[in-house]
Scaffold this active site. Structure first.
Site, short mmCIF file in Angstrom:
data_model
loop_
_atom_site.label_atom_id
_atom_site.label_comp_id
_atom_site.label_asym_id
_atom_site.label_seq_id
_atom_site.Cartn_x
_atom_site.Cartn_y
_atom_site.Cartn_z
N HIS A 105 32.52 16.55 -20.53
CA HIS A 105 31.84 17.48 -19.64
C HIS A 105 32.24 17.31 -18.19
O HIS A 105 31.54 17.78 -17.29
CB HIS A 105 30.32 17.35 -19.81
CG HIS A 105 29.84 17.73 -21.17
ND1 HIS A 105 28.69 17.21 -21.76
CD2 HIS A 105 30.36 18.59 -22.09
CE1 HIS A 105 28.54 17.73 -22.97
NE2 HIS A 105 29.54 18.57 -23.19
N SER A 120 21.45 12.41 -28.59
CA SER A 120 20.70 13.04 -29.68
C SER A 120 21.58 14.00 -30.46
O SER A 120 21.13 14.61 -31.43
CB SER A 120 19.49 13.78 -29.11
OG SER A 120 19.90 14.78 -28.19
N ARG A 136 16.66 15.51 -21.85
CA ARG A 136 15.66 15.93 -22.82
C ARG A 136 14.51 14.95 -23.07
O ARG A 136 13.66 15.21 -23.88
CB ARG A 136 16.36 16.25 -24.16
CG ARG A 136 17.22 17.49 -24.03
CD ARG A 136 18.06 17.75 -25.25
NE ARG A 136 18.73 19.03 -25.12
CZ ARG A 136 19.81 19.24 -24.39
NH1 ARG A 136 20.34 18.25 -23.73
NH2 ARG A 136 20.35 20.44 -24.30
#
Length: 241
Positions: A121, A192, A36
């Site tokens: 993940h 984030s 991002r």
């Protein structure tokens, strides 16, 4: 900044069960882009948005395009652990590092020497056959061409990473939540906290000191005992274990 570093060092020195919750910002200083940031994957130009390419339905419907993106943008075999990974691993060796909960798939925590790592993940280091579940490693994936096929049954191979629309591994989640709940210090770093359900796990922390180290603001900043907006490796490199 000097005052913040002194406070962080004091927190580290007094912590007996320290857990790190890491995101992409832990690895950017190893040359792996995050998703991002201005230079991240979400700002690259492709025929499809990156968040669609790394989704479960896209993998099934367009595996060739998935693997073109995966090989070029998600595998960084030459990346090496940075000062943050090494600091976290060294803290574990002292017995005060309870574990690392990471959203990263790059294996750098393990490569640095951390043994207690919950990979929320998944990991690029593992690949499995969608039919017979035969497993192969990262080197095999790198050497494969076009669509990677299972050497046993010929079915498509899939990286052992959690794609959008897929659930997290329950056993990994359980380990992560156990560490977070047992921690007396939780250090949220390089994330984030925008990806759920992983980001929601930090709310299970009930310990003494909550620290956030990230280059940009996070939803947990107002809850933190200490908030440092700076690169992670650069910050931890100034501390001693």
């Amino acid at each position: 900044m000097e005052k913040d570093l002194q406070q962080l060092q004091t927190i580290m020195d007094h912590g007996k069960r320290i857990v790190f919750f890491t995101g992409a910002g832990a690895s950017t200083e190893s040359g792996i882009p995050d998703f991002r940031s201005v230079d991240g994957l979400y700002h690259q130009q492709y025929d499809y948005p990156p968040e669609e390419i790394i989704s479960h339905h896209f993998f099934e419907e367009n595996p060739k395009e998935f693997y073109r993106f995966y090989r070029s943008r998600m595998i960084y075999p030459n990346a090496q652990p940075n000062a943050a990974h090494r600091f976290i691993a060294e803290l574990e060796r002292t017995g005060r590092g309870l574990g690392v909960v990471t959203q990263n798939i790059d294996n750098l925590h393990t490569l640095a020497g951390s043994r207690k790592v919950a990979e929320l993940h998944g990991s690029i280091m593992r690949n499995y056959c969608v039919h017979c579940h035969h497993e192969e490693g990262l080197d095999w994936m790198i050497q494969s061409e076009d669509l990677p096929r299972c050497p046993i049954c010929g079915a498509l191979m899939k990286p052992d990473v959690v794609l959008y629309e897929e659930a997290l591994d329950e056993s990994v989640m359980e380990q992560a939540l156990t560490w977070i709940h047992q921690a007396d210090v939780l250090i949220i770093c390089g994330t984030s906290l925008a990806v759920y359900p992983a980001a929601g796990m930090v709310r299970y922390f009930t310990g003494d000191q909550l620290v956030v180290i990230n280059k940009t603001a996070t939803p947990m900043d107002n809850n933190a005992d200490l908030c440092i907006q700076a690169p992670l490796a650069q910050t931890l490199a100034q501390l001693h274990v």
